[in-house]
Design an enzyme around this catalytic site. Structure first.
Site, mmCIF file in Angstrom:
data_model
loop_
_atom_site.group_PDB
_atom_site.id
_atom_site.type_symbol
_atom_site.label_atom_id
_atom_site.label_comp_id
_atom_site.label_asym_id
_atom_site.label_seq_id
_atom_site.Cartn_x
_atom_site.Cartn_y
_atom_site.Cartn_z
ATOM 1 N N GLY A 145 38.983 54.006 48.877
ATOM 2 C CA GLY A 145 38.451 54.886 47.833
ATOM 3 C C GLY A 145 39.295 56.118 47.530
ATOM 4 O O GLY A 145 38.771 57.094 46.973
ATOM 5 N N ASN A 182 41.588 56.437 45.258
ATOM 6 C CA ASN A 182 41.617 56.625 43.797
ATOM 7 C C ASN A 182 40.282 57.169 43.295
ATOM 8 O O ASN A 182 40.247 58.000 42.381
ATOM 9 C CB ASN A 182 41.957 55.314 43.091
ATOM 10 C CG ASN A 182 43.450 55.051 43.064
ATOM 11 O OD1 ASN A 182 44.196 55.663 42.297
ATOM 12 N ND2 ASN A 182 43.909 54.162 43.944
ATOM 13 N N MET A 199 38.250 44.367 44.881
ATOM 14 C CA MET A 199 38.950 43.104 45.149
ATOM 15 C C MET A 199 38.130 41.879 44.747
ATOM 16 O O MET A 199 37.855 40.999 45.560
ATOM 17 C CB MET A 199 39.327 43.032 46.639
ATOM 18 C CG MET A 199 40.276 44.116 47.057
ATOM 19 S SD MET A 199 41.768 44.100 46.026
ATOM 20 C CE MET A 199 42.752 45.324 46.863
ATOM 21 N N LYS A 200 37.728 41.863 43.499
ATOM 22 C CA LYS A 200 36.910 40.753 43.015
ATOM 23 C C LYS A 200 37.231 40.569 41.538
ATOM 24 O O LYS A 200 37.373 41.558 40.812
ATOM 25 C CB LYS A 200 35.441 41.180 43.200
ATOM 26 C CG LYS A 200 34.436 40.122 43.123
ATOM 27 C CD LYS A 200 34.149 39.453 44.436
ATOM 28 C CE LYS A 200 33.466 38.137 44.118
ATOM 29 N NZ LYS A 200 33.669 37.090 45.025
ATOM 30 N N ILE A 201 37.341 39.329 41.098
ATOM 31 C CA ILE A 201 37.654 39.094 39.682
ATOM 32 C C ILE A 201 36.370 39.180 38.859
ATOM 33 O O ILE A 201 35.325 38.698 39.271
ATOM 34 C CB ILE A 201 38.329 37.720 39.500
ATOM 35 C CG1 ILE A 201 39.691 37.735 40.204
ATOM 36 C CG2 ILE A 201 38.513 37.378 38.027
ATOM 37 C CD1 ILE A 201 40.414 36.408 40.174
ATOM 38 N N ASN A 240 41.716 48.614 35.106
ATOM 39 C CA ASN A 240 42.033 48.381 36.521
ATOM 40 C C ASN A 240 43.372 49.035 36.852
ATOM 41 O O ASN A 240 44.225 49.185 35.985
ATOM 42 C CB ASN A 240 42.138 46.862 36.767
ATOM 43 C CG ASN A 240 42.496 46.527 38.198
ATOM 44 O OD1 ASN A 240 41.973 47.119 39.150
ATOM 45 N ND2 ASN A 240 43.410 45.583 38.387
ATOM 46 N N HIS A 288 46.671 48.482 39.418
ATOM 47 C CA HIS A 288 47.281 47.466 40.277
ATOM 48 C C HIS A 288 48.600 48.007 40.845
ATOM 49 O O HIS A 288 49.376 48.628 40.110
ATOM 50 C CB HIS A 288 47.536 46.185 39.471
ATOM 51 C CG HIS A 288 48.064 45.072 40.309
ATOM 52 N ND1 HIS A 288 47.261 44.373 41.189
ATOM 53 C CD2 HIS A 288 49.315 44.576 40.449
ATOM 54 C CE1 HIS A 288 48.000 43.472 41.821
ATOM 55 N NE2 HIS A 288 49.255 43.575 41.397
HETATM 56 C C1 GAR Z 1 45.161 50.725 45.234
HETATM 57 O O1 GAR Z 1 46.484 50.876 45.657
HETATM 58 C C2 GAR Z 1 45.087 49.731 44.099
HETATM 59 O O2 GAR Z 1 46.233 49.705 43.318
HETATM 60 C C3 GAR Z 1 44.917 48.431 44.837
HETATM 61 O O3 GAR Z 1 44.071 48.730 45.909
HETATM 62 C C4 GAR Z 1 44.321 50.062 46.344
HETATM 63 C C5 GAR Z 1 43.001 50.748 46.574
HETATM 64 O O4 GAR Z 1 43.198 51.965 47.220
HETATM 65 N N1 GAR Z 1 44.339 47.450 43.974
HETATM 66 C C6 GAR Z 1 44.651 46.160 44.028
HETATM 67 O O5 GAR Z 1 45.432 45.703 44.835
HETATM 68 C C7 GAR Z 1 43.942 45.306 43.000
HETATM 69 N N2 GAR Z 1 44.536 44.034 42.908
HETATM 70 P P1 GAR Z 1 42.029 53.042 47.315
HETATM 71 O O6 GAR Z 1 40.777 52.288 47.788
HETATM 72 O O7 GAR Z 1 42.505 54.025 48.353
HETATM 73 O O8 GAR Z 1 41.847 53.648 45.964
#
Ligand code: GAR
Length: 189
Positions: free
Chosen positions: A14, A16, A88-90, A105, A107
């Protein structure tokens, strides 16, 4: 400025979410975070919702009706924008059709390269010179919607997966707020 009601979806740390909560407190930032949805009851990130008194919902994606529950809660909170932040879910085609509003989203790669999981390992294996992050609209195909913002950095020879993650996330904290400002630029007065 009328701020747009927003829901953040998470599955893990979390960071972000934490960054977007902080940004959303700024007078000129175009969103208000009204709801956090998480599909993992162990996720650390839920504490940011708790700490900031933001309503949150833990969903069980094994339950058949979980998407109906999400839609119900999005409507209840009058949500206009969904930001996936490590979710992490489509999203199913049906869900996107039902919601009809914006879903974006973040990535950890320079899309269209390295869609999907285990991004950093694959980037290192391919001896890429550059990497970065992408904020994009979500459609029913994995990491494939229209790109809103990208930020990049040069990979150094010593970088391991951990280093890539740190460098990428540092850029994510700039890219996500920037993308949100960009998509509302022409809507708010
Ligand atoms: C982030 O780096 C995001 O880009 C990635 O998960 C992380 C979550 O970090 N997302 C993916 O890989 C989606 N395919 P956070 O929970 O610390 O924000």
């Amino acid at each position: 400025m009328v701020k747009k009601n927003t829901c953040i979806f998470i599955s893990g740390k979390g960071s972000n979410l934490k960054n977007l909560i902080k940004k959303s407190r700024e007078y000129n930032f175009p969103i208000n975070i009204k709801l956090v949805i998480c599909n993992n009851k162990e996720a650390e990130g839920v504490m940011y919702a708790k700490k900031n008194s933001i309503p949150f919902l833990i969903i069980n994606t094994n339950s058949r009706s979980f998407e109906n529950k999400i839609i119900y809660n999005l409507k209840k909170h009058n949500i206009y924008l969904i930001c996936l932040a490590g979710y992490m879910k489509i999203m199913s085609k049906r869900f996107l059709f039902e919601f009809r509003k914006k879903v974006i989203n973040i990535h950890p790669s320079l899309l269209p390269k390295y869609k999907g999981l285990n991004t950093f390992g694959r980037i290192l294996k391919s001896n890429e010179i550059k990497s970065g992050c992408t904020v994009h609209y979500v459609n029913e195909k994995l990491d494939s919607g229209k790109i809103i913002t990208q930020k990049s950095f040069f990979i150094s020879k010593q970088d391991n997966e951990y280093d890539l993650r740190i460098k990428t996330q540092k850029l994510e904290y700039l890219a996500y707020p920037e993308a949100i400002i960009k998509i509302f630029k022409n809507i708010n007065t």
